[in-house]
Structure formats: structure tokens, C-alpha cells
Design a protein around this motif. Structure first.
Motif, PDB file in Angstrom:
ATOM      1  N   ASP A  69       1.432   4.561  13.059  1.00 46.41           N
ATOM      2  CA  ASP A  69       1.975   3.209  13.165  1.00 46.41           C
ATOM      3  C   ASP A  69       1.172   2.329  12.220  1.00 46.41           C
ATOM      4  O   ASP A  69       0.137   1.778  12.591  1.00 46.41           O
ATOM      5  N   LEU A  70       1.658   2.204  10.994  1.00 44.03           N
ATOM      6  CA  LEU A  70       0.887   1.528   9.951  1.00 44.03           C
ATOM      7  C   LEU A  70       0.684   0.045  10.247  1.00 44.03           C
ATOM      8  O   LEU A  70      -0.316  -0.545   9.836  1.00 44.03           O
ATOM      9  N   ALA A  71       1.609  -0.565  10.957  1.00 47.01           N
ATOM     10  CA  ALA A  71       1.496  -1.996  11.246  1.00 47.01           C
ATOM     11  C   ALA A  71       0.244  -2.312  12.045  1.00 47.01           C
ATOM     12  O   ALA A  71      -0.309  -3.414  11.938  1.00 47.01           O
ATOM     13  N   THR A  72      -0.227  -1.344  12.834  1.00 45.66           N
ATOM     14  CA  THR A  72      -1.390  -1.601  13.679  1.00 45.66           C
ATOM     15  C   THR A  72      -2.706  -1.304  12.980  1.00 45.66           C
ATOM     16  O   THR A  72      -3.760  -1.704  13.475  1.00 45.66           O
ATOM     17  N   VAL A  73      -2.663  -0.588  11.860  1.00 46.09           N
ATOM     18  CA  VAL A  73      -3.920  -0.193  11.198  1.00 46.09           C
ATOM     19  C   VAL A  73      -4.076  -0.769   9.791  1.00 46.09           C
ATOM     20  O   VAL A  73      -5.154  -0.704   9.213  1.00 46.09           O
ATOM     21  N   LYS A  74      -3.021  -1.344   9.228  1.00 48.53           N
ATOM     22  CA  LYS A  74      -3.069  -1.751   7.830  1.00 48.53           C
ATOM     23  C   LYS A  74      -4.139  -2.796   7.554  1.00 48.53           C
ATOM     24  O   LYS A  74      -4.691  -2.853   6.442  1.00 48.53           O
ATOM     25  N   ALA A  75      -4.468  -3.631   8.530  1.00 47.85           N
ATOM     26  CA  ALA A  75      -5.481  -4.669   8.310  1.00 47.85           C
ATOM     27  C   ALA A  75      -6.858  -4.078   8.068  1.00 47.85           C
ATOM     28  O   ALA A  75      -7.734  -4.752   7.509  1.00 47.85           O
ATOM     29  N   ARG A  76      -7.072  -2.815   8.441  1.00 46.80           N
ATOM     30  CA  ARG A  76      -8.376  -2.172   8.259  1.00 46.80           C
ATOM     31  C   ARG A  76      -8.490  -1.462   6.916  1.00 46.80           C
ATOM     32  O   ARG A  76      -9.572  -1.004   6.554  1.00 46.80           O
ATOM     33  N   PHE A  77      -7.374  -1.343   6.191  1.00 45.40           N
ATOM     34  CA  PHE A  77      -7.428  -0.657   4.901  1.00 45.40           C
ATOM     35  C   PHE A  77      -8.250  -1.478   3.896  1.00 45.40           C
ATOM     36  O   PHE A  77      -8.180  -2.715   3.896  1.00 45.40           O
ATOM     37  N   PRO A  78      -9.025  -0.818   3.019  1.00 48.51           N
ATOM     38  CA  PRO A  78      -9.740  -1.554   1.965  1.00 48.51           C
ATOM     39  C   PRO A  78      -8.764  -2.208   0.999  1.00 48.51           C
ATOM     40  O   PRO A  78      -7.617  -1.751   0.867  1.00 48.51           O
ATOM     41  N   ARG A  79      -9.227  -3.270   0.316  1.00 44.32           N
ATOM     42  CA  ARG A  79      -8.327  -4.030  -0.544  1.00 44.32           C
ATOM     43  C   ARG A  79      -8.811  -4.062  -1.989  1.00 44.32           C
ATOM     44  O   ARG A  79      -9.997  -4.275  -2.255  1.00 44.32           O
ATOM     45  N   LEU A  80      -7.860  -3.848  -2.878  1.00 43.97           N
ATOM     46  CA  LEU A  80      -8.103  -4.025  -4.310  1.00 43.97           C
ATOM     47  C   LEU A  80      -7.495  -5.358  -4.704  1.00 43.97           C
ATOM     48  O   LEU A  80      -6.274  -5.500  -4.731  1.00 43.97           O
ATOM     49  N   GLY A  81      -8.364  -6.340  -4.969  1.00 44.02           N
ATOM     50  CA  GLY A  81      -7.887  -7.677  -5.277  1.00 44.02           C
ATOM     51  C   GLY A  81      -8.436  -8.230  -6.557  1.00 44.02           C
ATOM     52  O   GLY A  81      -8.490  -9.447  -6.751  1.00 44.02           O
ATOM     53  N   LEU A 136     -16.787   3.445  -7.767  1.00 41.60           N
ATOM     54  CA  LEU A 136     -17.860   3.574  -6.782  1.00 41.60           C
ATOM     55  C   LEU A 136     -17.507   2.851  -5.493  1.00 41.60           C
ATOM     56  O   LEU A 136     -17.732   3.358  -4.384  1.00 41.60           O
ATOM     57  N   ARG A 137     -16.904   1.679  -5.640  1.00 48.23           N
ATOM     58  CA  ARG A 137     -16.545   0.884  -4.471  1.00 48.23           C
ATOM     59  C   ARG A 137     -15.514   1.590  -3.595  1.00 48.23           C
ATOM     60  O   ARG A 137     -15.588   1.549  -2.357  1.00 48.23           O
ATOM     61  N   PHE A 138     -14.556   2.238  -4.228  1.00 42.97           N
ATOM     62  CA  PHE A 138     -13.474   2.851  -3.467  1.00 42.97           C
ATOM     63  C   PHE A 138     -13.655   4.353  -3.261  1.00 42.97           C
ATOM     64  O   PHE A 138     -12.751   5.026  -2.776  1.00 42.97           O
ATOM     65  N   LEU A 139     -14.844   4.873  -3.599  1.00 44.16           N
ATOM     66  CA  LEU A 139     -15.096   6.301  -3.428  1.00 44.16           C
ATOM     67  C   LEU A 139     -14.897   6.755  -1.986  1.00 44.16           C
ATOM     68  O   LEU A 139     -14.257   7.793  -1.749  1.00 44.16           O
ATOM     69  N   PRO A 140     -15.395   6.022  -0.982  1.00 43.20           N
ATOM     70  CA  PRO A 140     -15.166   6.463   0.402  1.00 43.20           C
ATOM     71  C   PRO A 140     -13.678   6.566   0.750  1.00 43.20           C
ATOM     72  O   PRO A 140     -13.262   7.498   1.449  1.00 43.20           O
ATOM     73  N   SER A 141     -12.884   5.636   0.245  1.00 42.14           N
ATOM     74  CA  SER A 141     -11.442   5.680   0.518  1.00 42.14           C
ATOM     75  C   SER A 141     -10.786   6.875  -0.164  1.00 42.14           C
ATOM     76  O   SER A 141      -9.872   7.493   0.385  1.00 42.14           O
ATOM     77  N   LEU A 142     -11.267   7.201  -1.357  1.00 44.34           N
ATOM     78  CA  LEU A 142     -10.722   8.351  -2.069  1.00 44.34           C
ATOM     79  C   LEU A 142     -11.067   9.643  -1.343  1.00 44.34           C
ATOM     80  O   LEU A 142     -10.261  10.570  -1.278  1.00 44.34           O
ATOM     81  N   ILE A 143     -12.278   9.692  -0.788  1.00 41.92           N
ATOM     82  CA  ILE A 143     -12.701  10.887  -0.067  1.00 41.92           C
ATOM     83  C   ILE A 143     -11.909  11.055   1.226  1.00 41.92           C
ATOM     84  O   ILE A 143     -11.447  12.150   1.562  1.00 41.92           O
ATOM     85  N   THR A 144     -11.741   9.951   1.960  1.00 41.07           N
ATOM     86  CA  THR A 144     -11.033  10.021   3.242  1.00 41.07           C
ATOM     87  C   THR A 144      -9.519   9.908   3.092  1.00 41.07           C
ATOM     88  O   THR A 144      -8.794  10.015   4.071  1.00 41.07           O
ATOM     89  N   LYS A 145      -9.066   9.665   1.834  1.00 41.98           N
ATOM     90  CA  LYS A 145      -7.635   9.514   1.549  1.00 41.98           C
ATOM     91  C   LYS A 145      -7.008   8.365   2.340  1.00 41.98           C
ATOM     92  O   LYS A 145      -5.863   8.425   2.779  1.00 41.98           O
ATOM     93  N   SER A 146      -7.782   7.307   2.503  1.00 39.54           N
ATOM     94  CA  SER A 146      -7.271   6.117   3.166  1.00 39.54           C
ATOM     95  C   SER A 146      -6.466   5.293   2.179  1.00 39.54           C
ATOM     96  O   SER A 146      -6.861   5.147   1.014  1.00 39.54           O
ATOM     97  N   PRO A 147      -5.333   4.726   2.583  1.00 38.91           N
ATOM     98  CA  PRO A 147      -4.572   3.857   1.677  1.00 38.91           C
ATOM     99  C   PRO A 147      -5.391   2.646   1.257  1.00 38.91           C
ATOM    100  O   PRO A 147      -6.260   2.175   2.001  1.00 38.91           O
ATOM    101  N   ILE A 148      -5.120   2.153   0.063  1.00 37.98           N
ATOM    102  CA  ILE A 148      -5.774   0.951  -0.452  1.00 37.98           C
ATOM    103  C   ILE A 148      -4.713  -0.132  -0.600  1.00 37.98           C
ATOM    104  O   ILE A 148      -3.665   0.089  -1.206  1.00 37.98           O
ATOM    105  N   TYR A 184       0.847  -1.183   0.000  1.00 40.84           N
ATOM    106  CA  TYR A 184       0.000   0.000   0.000  1.00 40.84           C
ATOM    107  C   TYR A 184       0.886   1.237   0.000  1.00 40.84           C
ATOM    108  O   TYR A 184       2.085   1.170   0.303  1.00 40.84           O
ATOM    109  N   ALA A 185       0.299   2.386  -0.342  1.00 41.87           N
ATOM    110  CA  ALA A 185       1.054   3.637  -0.439  1.00 41.87           C
ATOM    111  C   ALA A 185       0.377   4.710   0.391  1.00 41.87           C
ATOM    112  O   ALA A 185      -0.497   5.429  -0.097  1.00 41.87           O
ATOM    113  N   PRO A 186       0.728   4.838   1.677  1.00 38.41           N
ATOM    114  CA  PRO A 186       0.123   5.866   2.516  1.00 38.41           C
ATOM    115  C   PRO A 186       0.575   7.268   2.125  1.00 38.41           C
ATOM    116  O   PRO A 186       1.729   7.476   1.764  1.00 38.41           O
TER     117      PRO A 186
END
Length: 422
Positions: free
Chosen positions: A268-280, A294-306, A258-260
Motif C-alpha cells: 500500500d504505497l499511499a501509507t509508506v510513500k512519505a518515508r521514501f528518500p527524496r531527490l530534489g 553516496l547519498r542515495f547508496l542505502p536506497s540503491l542497496i535496499t531498492k527503496s523507491p526515490i 516515484y517508480a516502485p
């Protein structure tokens, strides 16, 4: 209606000041590594400001801005005018080169030449020695550049030892615009003994539907092979299409990386990375991209890593017998593939150290026709490895020998064949 000064008519002092301030603001708000913008950076801005704001021509202004940005010592960072119609040889020629001493002095020597690209169409081959471009001697460390829409002449020493002049046109029309001559993205062939060869020149597109489909089709056409050589030499990267190649190297669903962005730089990315959405999954058609958006729109808005995750395509007959060829020009998304294979023990890596250039990046307008390209996120593998500035070491180091290539010998491919046959 006011219009900005043209590139030819120059820039006012006010315009240069405005562009510089917009560049500084963009970096302050979005640059991936805030700590690089500390005291040393502010000192550099102060010392470069006079040269930037007093530059006599647009080209001089562009050069002065570039010299300031080089202080940050990071890849994927550049400043250019939107009307620039020139490019480095990697993009323009679909070719790479290295410098070395030759019978003609210190020269650039072609290393990777991708089929279908402008250099290959002109008859340039790996091992050719570059002497001049449009009559001008080109000596390292000066890199050649090529104007789009015009024919350039290159004087080379061919592999038979004769000096030749070749004509190169690096672009072709696409509607009302020009685009680079794109190389053949994917090639495959059977090498006998149930052994397949797959070469990928680059991964164009943000999602890379076309290159993904081409790789899947190429592997399917190889049939029931018991071993696979994947050639990423000279592959300077691209987008998420690289995920398909990773998926063709493992039957399972495996988290890739992922690219934060700046927002996550101090977490501390090691503790939160499991909650990131996944592109598989790479869609099979461009028509399905809107569903992905559409699926990743919330992540784009919140700027969460994928998190990228391999697609789980199931077993392949060559699983466990893969050799991956890389060199000093293997970069960006191609390095994502390389480190994924290395960390998950999916392939034997053969060749040279990779480029160590792996950041997510964007570009934006900064006024008066200029654009700033800059990194917005550092890439981390699922295991926590950061690759920017850290080239990947091959498992079996095999240097590129331009002297051998001039005699028709590809030593790196030969080593791959030896390993996979053993």
C-alpha cells in the motif's frame, strides 16, 4: 578460451535455449508487474518455445523472441543483439511520424523533426511524406530502420509537392564507437509581447546535468517574460533531467512521483510513500554526481523507491501563464512533466493525447551477445496516477494537421499563442 558463436555464424540449439532461459529468469526476478507472468504468460512461453529454439538464423531468433515478449503488452520491453547497428527512426533520425492516406497511398508522414538531428540535417521537414528507404517502398505498418555507420537514401515528397531523394547518416564517431546524431536538446526564443518559447527535444542521461543546465540557461536568456510556451512535442523522454523543467514551472518544492519496483508491487504505497528518500536537486556539474550517489547508496542497496521533488527555484515572472505543447509522441519523462503540470495546475496542456509510455527500465546481457531491455518499475505521480497505458488528455485538444504543416502552418503552436495571449 571458448567464444560464443558470432551473429553471422548462427546460433546452436543449446545457445538459443540458454538465452531463452536467461530471459525468462530475468523477467521472473525483476519484471515490474509479476501478475503479467501468470498462466497466460507461461502458456505463451510454451507455445513460442519451439519457434524460438528452432529459429534458423540469429535474425529469425531475435524476431521469435520479440514476438514472445509482445505478449506482455508493455512498453520499454525489447530483445536485441549487442552488435545491432540499426535503429528506428525516432532514435536514429530524431524525428517522429504518423500514418495516413495520401495521394501516394497509405504512407508515413513526418510529424516532429528536431533541429540538429539526422533528419533535419538532411533537409526533412514536418509534413514531408516518406516513400522509400534505400529504394525499398515503406508502407505502414512497416517501420523504417537505419543502419549506423552507413548512409541511407530516403525518397520523400517535399512540402512543395516535388519528390526528392535525400541522404541521411544517422551516426557519427565518438572515440572508437558510433553514436546517434544528437539533436539540439534545448532551444528558446522570444516571441514578442514578453512571451517566451522553450523547446526540449529529450532529456538524455540518467541524471541529466547538461540538459538541466541548458534549460536553466535558456530560461534566463529569455529575460523578464510574462508568459512561456513549453514545447515537448516529439520528446520521447529520458532521465531525471526532466525534474529541472518541472522546477522551472513552479517556485515551490512539490513532490512529483516515484517508480516502485517489483518488491513494492503489492504494498500500500499511499501509507509508506512519505518515508521514501527524496531527490530534489539536480547537481550543477557532473563532478558532484558522486555525492549524489553516496547519498542515495542505502536506497540503491535496499531498492527503496526515490521520490522526485521539484527543486524550489523560486518565483518566475511567467508563473501562472504557461502553455505546454504535447502530441502523440510525447512519452516517458516528458509525460512526467506533463502530468505534473496538469495535476498541480501549473500549465494549460495543448495538443494531442500523449503516448502513455512511462515505466522505469533497464537492460541486461542474456548471453551470446544478446540483451534484454525490460521495465523494472511503474511510475506513479504523488497523487497516485499511473500513466503506463493511459495517455494524458490535453486541456485543449488540437490535432496535428500534416496538410497544414505542408503549407507552413503550425496549428498547435497557433492555439498555444491564442491561449496565452488571452
Amino acid at each position: 578460451m571458448n567464444t560464443p558463436p558470432s551473429r553471422e555464424s548462427g546460433l546452436t540449439g543449446k545457445a538459443k535455449h540458454e538465452v531463452l532461459e536467461r530471459v525468462l529468469k530475468a523477467l521472473e526476478s525483476k519484471f515490474y508487474k509479476p501478475e503479467l507472468l501468470g498462466h497466460d504468460w507461461k502458456t505463451a512461453v510454451a507455445s513460442h518455445r519451439a519457434a524460438i529454439e528452432s529459429a534458423a538464423t540469429p535474425d529469425a531468433f531475435e524476431q521469435a523472441m520479440t514476438e514472445l515478449l509482445q505478449v506482455l503488452k508493455t512498453s520499454h520491453l525489447g530483445f536485441f543483439h549487442g552488435t545491432a547497428r540499426r535503429a528506428s527512426s525516432r532514435a536514429a533520425l530524431s524525428a517522429t511520424y504518423l500514418s495516413d492516406e495520401t495521394p501516394y497511398g497509405s504512407r508515413w508522414i513526418f510529424q516532429d523533426v528536431h533541429d540538429g538531428g539526422a533528419a533535419a540535417l538532411a533537409g526533412i521537414e514536418p509534413g514531408n511524406i516518406l516513400l522509400r528507404v534505400d529504394g525499398k517502398e515503406i508502407v505502414p505498418h512497416e517501420h523504417p530502420v537505419f543502419p549506423m555507420g552507413l548512409t541511407s537514401t530516403l525518397d520523400i515528397v517535399a512540402n512543395d509537392g516535388n519528390e526528392r531523394t535525400v541522404s541521411v547518416n544517422v551516426s557519427r564517431p565518438k572515440g572508437k564507437k558510433l553514436q546517434f546524431v544528437e539533436p539540439t536538446l534545448v532551444q528558446s526564443k522570444n516571441l514578442g509581447e514578453r512571451l517566451g518559447y522553450l523547446k526540449v527535444a529529450m532529456f538524455p542521461g540518467m541524471i541529466g546535468v547538461e540538459v538541466s543546465n541548458a534549460m536553466s540557461d535558456a530560461v534566463a536568456e529569455l529575460g523578464n517574460i510574462g508568459g512561456l510556451i513549453v514545447d515537448l512535442r516529439g520528446n520521447t523522454g529520458g532521465g531525471a533531467g526532466a525534474l529541472r523543467l518541472m522546477s522551472l514551472m513552479t517556485p515551490d518544492r512539490v513532490p512529483v512521483g516515484y517508480a516502485p519496483n517489483k518488491r513494492w508491487a503489492k504494498r500500500d504505497l499511499a501509507t509508506v510513500k512519505a518515508r521514501f528518500p527524496r531527490l530534489g536537486k539536480i547537481p550543477s556539474s557532473k563532478g558532484a554526481l558522486w555525492l549524489l550517489g553516496l547519498r542515495f547508496l542505502p536506497s540503491l542497496i535496499t531498492k527503496s523507491p526515490i521520490v522526485l521533488e521539484s527543486e524550489g527555484l523560486g518565483p518566475k515572472p511567467y508563473d501562472g501563464r504557461i502553455v505546454l505543447l504535447v502530441d502523440r509522441h510525447t512519452a516517458s519523462a516528458a509525460e512526467m512533466v506533463t502530468i505534473f503540470a496538469k495535476e498541480n495546475k501549473l500549465a494549460t496542456i495543448v495538443g494531442e493525447k500523449t503516448a502513455g509510455r512511462l515505466l522505469s527500465a533497464t537492460s541486461m546481457k542474456v548471453g551470446h551477445g544478446f540483451r534484454l531491455a525490460f521495465p523494472t518499475g511503474a511510475y506513479y505521480t504523488w497523487n497516485g496516477t499511473a500513466l503506463e497505458g493511459s495517455p494524458i488528455e490535453p486541456d485543449v485538444a488540437t490535432d496535428f494537421s500534416w496538410q497544414e504543416r505542408r503549407n507552413g502552418v503550425d496549428g498547435q503552436l497557433q492555439k498555444a499563442l491564442e491561449l496565452i495571449a488571452g
